[in-house]
Design a protein around this motif. Sequence first.
Motif, PDB file in Angstrom:
ATOM      1  N   HIS A  35      -2.834  -5.884   2.751  1.00  0.00           N
ATOM      2  CA  HIS A  35      -3.272  -6.387   1.448  1.00  0.00           C
ATOM      3  C   HIS A  35      -2.787  -7.816   1.203  1.00  0.00           C
ATOM      4  O   HIS A  35      -3.575  -8.690   0.846  1.00  0.00           O
TER       5      HIS A  35
ATOM      6  N   ALA B 281      -7.689  -4.042  -6.080  1.00  0.00           N
ATOM      7  CA  ALA B 281      -8.302  -5.061  -5.216  1.00  0.00           C
ATOM      8  C   ALA B 281      -8.789  -6.271  -6.002  1.00  0.00           C
ATOM      9  O   ALA B 281      -8.799  -7.397  -5.480  1.00  0.00           O
TER      10      ALA B 281
ATOM     11  N   THR C 242       2.241   1.676  -3.461  1.00  0.00           N
ATOM     12  CA  THR C 242       1.154   2.154  -4.314  1.00  0.00           C
ATOM     13  C   THR C 242       0.980   3.659  -4.136  1.00  0.00           C
ATOM     14  O   THR C 242       0.798   4.404  -5.109  1.00  0.00           O
TER      15      THR C 242
ATOM     16  N   LEU D 106      -7.989   0.912   0.479  1.00  0.00           N
ATOM     17  CA  LEU D 106      -7.743  -0.286  -0.318  1.00  0.00           C
ATOM     18  C   LEU D 106      -8.430  -1.490   0.326  1.00  0.00           C
ATOM     19  O   LEU D 106      -8.983  -2.353  -0.365  1.00  0.00           O
ATOM     20  N   GLY D 107      -8.403  -1.548   1.664  1.00  0.00           N
ATOM     21  CA  GLY D 107      -9.104  -2.620   2.366  1.00  0.00           C
ATOM     22  C   GLY D 107     -10.597  -2.574   2.102  1.00  0.00           C
ATOM     23  O   GLY D 107     -11.238  -3.611   1.853  1.00  0.00           O
TER      24      GLY D 107
ATOM     25  N   ALA E 154       0.834  -1.202   0.000  1.00  0.00           N
ATOM     26  CA  ALA E 154       0.000   0.000   0.000  1.00  0.00           C
ATOM     27  C   ALA E 154       0.868   1.251   0.000  1.00  0.00           C
ATOM     28  O   ALA E 154       0.549   2.245  -0.664  1.00  0.00           O
TER      29      ALA E 154
ATOM     30  N   ALA F  58      -6.616  -9.434  -6.328  1.00  0.00           N
ATOM     31  CA  ALA F  58      -6.321  -9.909  -4.975  1.00  0.00           C
ATOM     32  C   ALA F  58      -7.512 -10.637  -4.367  1.00  0.00           C
ATOM     33  O   ALA F  58      -7.344 -11.587  -3.583  1.00  0.00           O
TER      34      ALA F  58
ATOM     35  N   ASP G 170       3.946  -9.771   0.407  1.00  0.00           N
ATOM     36  CA  ASP G 170       3.933  -8.320   0.301  1.00  0.00           C
ATOM     37  C   ASP G 170       5.185  -7.824  -0.431  1.00  0.00           C
ATOM     38  O   ASP G 170       5.101  -6.958  -1.311  1.00  0.00           O
TER      39      ASP G 170
ATOM     40  N   ALA H  64      -4.217   2.818   2.601  1.00  0.00           N
ATOM     41  CA  ALA H  64      -4.277   1.391   2.927  1.00  0.00           C
ATOM     42  C   ALA H  64      -5.673   1.007   3.421  1.00  0.00           C
ATOM     43  O   ALA H  64      -6.202  -0.057   3.060  1.00  0.00           O
TER      44      ALA H  64
ATOM     45  N   ASP I  52      -4.314 -10.340   3.662  1.00  0.00           N
ATOM     46  CA  ASP I  52      -5.707 -10.630   3.350  1.00  0.00           C
ATOM     47  C   ASP I  52      -5.808 -11.576   2.165  1.00  0.00           C
ATOM     48  O   ASP I  52      -6.675 -12.464   2.137  1.00  0.00           O
TER      49      ASP I  52
ATOM     50  N   ARG J 267     -11.412  -3.890  -1.323  1.00  0.00           N
ATOM     51  CA  ARG J 267     -11.465  -5.359  -1.420  1.00  0.00           C
ATOM     52  C   ARG J 267     -12.858  -5.862  -1.041  1.00  0.00           C
ATOM     53  O   ARG J 267     -13.413  -6.754  -1.694  1.00  0.00           O
TER      54      ARG J 267
END
Length: 362
Positions: A141, A114, A45, A66-67, A42, A117, A163, A63, A144, A70
């Motif tokens: 990320h 996302a 990114t 981004l979660g 993250a 992933a 990661d 971050a 998960d 997802r």
Amino acid sequence: MTSGLDDVVAAETVLSEVDGLGGHLTIRGHALRDLAGRRDFAGVTHLLFDGFFDDLPNEKTLAARLGRARVEVFERVKPLLPALAGPSVYDGMRAGTALMPDGDTLEDALRLIAAPAVLTPALLRMRKGLDVVAPNAAAGHAADMLAMLTGTVANRELAAALDTYLVTVCDHGLNASTFAARVVASTQAGLTSVALAGLGALKGPLHGGAPGPVIAMLDAIAATGDAAGWLSKELAEGRRIMGFGHRIYRVRDPRADVLKTVVRRIGPEGAAGRRLAFAETVEQAALETLKRAKPDRVLQTNVEFYTALLLEAAGFPEEAFTCVFAAGRMAGWIAHAREQQATGRLIRPQSRYIGPVPDLVA
């Protein structure tokens, strides 16, 4: 004309530089070795997106968003997963990604990052007849991704290794998929269209499809017990040794060393440790065999070799390796798209016609 556009400069970029002679990879002014294992995916990114989205928040907030992306992707694709699980995992992941809105906002970008992933673990579980696992917006990320794959909280070392892999492959100059993404971006198409162009190029065995055969090679050599003999036979029959040689690098691929270090941390003992020790033996035999067979070419270890070992240790099957590659590279594609749209023109090179010429005189 230069075949394959070698040495043709098609774009100016602040995103990454591949130094093929020196064996260095620079991402937004940072050497890869200074990013891998020190900034999470993250965070990198955020580094890639800096300056390309006006509403870019700080790393921590990005971050978190981004979660949430997802979770949003999972809810969007969950009813369609049975249909998406029919094709190959990669084709299902690509089809699921195509369902994302074709916009150009930061939220659109985060949903696209996302998508692979979330889709990759879900499709793998469905193909095994297992229940899919919903994402955890609060998790990292990579962690998960692993939790959605296994159904359990991710092992810390494996999550850190995955990661680092995502960081290592997030961007790499104007490779085939990134160039494809920039071509589409130059038409002012949306980010989903850009992502699909990148995914299409990445699927090819000469690009993102290359790590998988490394596992088949290691298994075949283990069955024979004769690394040098197996490798020599492959070369004599005109086949490539997977995991060695690179179009740009004339020295060892710097990403290979980063991933080799990470793989060593995953499991110095047990099955993972034995697998690594065997792979290192094969690597040395391959380098020696290639040097004898092709003394005029520089064929060093590339990123594919240790990518295969890392993703195998993380629990991803060979058929999903390119999907995980896409999960990392998506951030780079989007950053390049935004850069192209902000600073570039419509990409429209010329071709030279070499076919028959009609008689145009009446």
